[in-house]
Design a protein around this motif. Structure first.
Motif, PDB file in Angstrom:
ATOM      1  N   ARG A 192      -0.556   4.361  -1.681  1.00 24.26           N
ATOM      2  CA  ARG A 192      -1.596   5.033  -0.891  1.00 24.26           C
ATOM      3  C   ARG A 192      -0.960   5.916   0.177  1.00 24.26           C
ATOM      4  O   ARG A 192      -1.393   7.052   0.387  1.00 24.26           O
ATOM      5  N   THR A 193       0.057   5.421   0.857  1.00 26.87           N
ATOM      6  CA  THR A 193       0.706   6.220   1.890  1.00 26.87           C
ATOM      7  C   THR A 193       1.380   7.455   1.290  1.00 26.87           C
ATOM      8  O   THR A 193       1.423   8.513   1.921  1.00 26.87           O
TER       9      THR A 193
ATOM     10  N   ASP B  60       0.823  -1.216   0.000  1.00 27.96           N
ATOM     11  CA  ASP B  60       0.000   0.000   0.000  1.00 27.96           C
ATOM     12  C   ASP B  60       0.852   1.259   0.000  1.00 27.96           C
ATOM     13  O   ASP B  60       0.410   2.320   0.414  1.00 27.96           O
TER      14      ASP B  60
ATOM     15  N   GLU C 186      -1.374   9.963   0.568  1.00 27.77           N
ATOM     16  CA  GLU C 186      -1.934  10.528   1.793  1.00 27.77           C
ATOM     17  C   GLU C 186      -0.940  11.396   2.550  1.00 27.77           C
ATOM     18  O   GLU C 186      -1.282  11.970   3.593  1.00 27.77           O
TER      19      GLU C 186
END
Length: 310
Positions: A136-137, A133, A140
């Motif tokens: 995604r990190t 992921d 974000e």
């Protein structure tokens, strides 16, 4: 708040300091009638006369007197909020987070560690594990940037190629394989390459990698005797065994002299590929993130006389 015009508060702040419509107009580059109109609006807004005539000019009412300090603090905070953020590497204590595999750490971090200490002695770099992921990190904002190959990535990120990379193989000094080849100028013959047991480095697990895919296309297969997720671990095991390991050249050149390994040319199975720095649009203009990216980019350039991907 919807009824408050910030410009009116700027006028009030100037009136409280100058105690004069004329001097306020001069300070703000405005006209006396404009300042008078602003004062009328302020009086309506606060339901108070705010500034009244005194013996030596205008004086604030009790309500206006109580506003002096909070108004100065408010406008100071607004100015700070609106100013473009500054970044001083020498003073920052920021912790920068870079997501990468141990290959990326081996290929890039040794080249920037000394400069980090010189330019930003109180800052720190934290390497974040390269997980499934990771994109995604990055999106974000949990990491500042990502080191990654030129494989497709999900989503939309900014990217900068750092260098071109290629595979090399390594064995320990005294390895029996070394007696089957003519020095280190020629690539390992495929027959020799596939005859020895290998260590496979697989970051996410799973059987095989680019080398295995290329071998399969030729109807060949290598024996993977051990599989690990870290290049450094694979190199340590190689130094203590007769296993052969294949990895990107920059990692190999960091590890080989420290572990007494011999670097060999891998059969030309996989074409050189690009290794990139990725970041999200949200941090594109942040001065600290810009400084970090410049540090990584400049630290990834090959030394003079050394070809990238060699």
């Amino acid at each position: 708040m919807a009824r408050v015009d910030l410009n009116l508060l700027v006028v009030l702040h100037a009136l409280l300091e100058t105690r004069s419509v004329t001097r306020t107009a001069e300070r703000l580059g405005s006209s006396q009638p404009a300042v008078s109109r602003a004062l009328a609006k302020l009086r309506h807004l606060f339901g108070d006369r705010l500034m009244v005539k005194g013996a030596s000019g205008m004086i604030p009412t009790l309500r206006a007197e109580a506003m002096i300090e909070p108004l100065a603090n408010l406008l100071g905070n607004v100015e700070t909020f609106l100013l473009k953020p500054k970044f001083d590497p020498a003073a920052t204590e920021r912790v920068f987070r870079i997501a990468t595999t141990d290959y990326g750490a081996l290929a890039v971090l040794p080249n920037i560690a000394a400069r980090l200490s010189r330019e930003a002695p109180r800052a720190a770099i934290e390497v974040v594990s390269f997980t499934r992921d990771v994109f995604r990190t990055l999106a974000e904002g949990q990491v500042d940037c990502l080191l990654y190959s030129d494989n497709p990535v999900p989503g939309s990120f900014r990217a900068r190629e750092l260098f071109r990379e290629s595979f090399v193989s390594m064995v320990r000094h005294g390895h029996p394989l070394l007696g089957q080849i003519r020095g280190g100028k020629d690539a390992l013959p495929l027959k020799v390459f596939t005859a020895w047991p290998h260590i496979l480095v697989s970051v996410f697990g799973g059987q095989g990698g680019p080398i295995d895919t290329a071998l399969a296309a030729r109807g060949l297969k290598r024996h993977v005797a051990m599989q690990v997720p870290y290049f450094a671990t694979a190199a340590v095991i190689t130094a203590a065994s007769d296993l052969l390991v294949t990895m990107p050249s920059r990692a190999a050149h960091q590890l080989a002299p420290r572990l007494g390994l011999v670097i060999l040319k891998t059969p030309p199975l996989v074409k050189p590929w690009g290794y990139r720095l990725l970041w999200h649009e949200r941090s594109h203009g942040d001065p600290g993130a810009v400084w970090l990216r410049r540090l990584v980019i400049e630290g990834s350039r090959p030394a003079r006389g050394v070809a990238s991907g060699s």
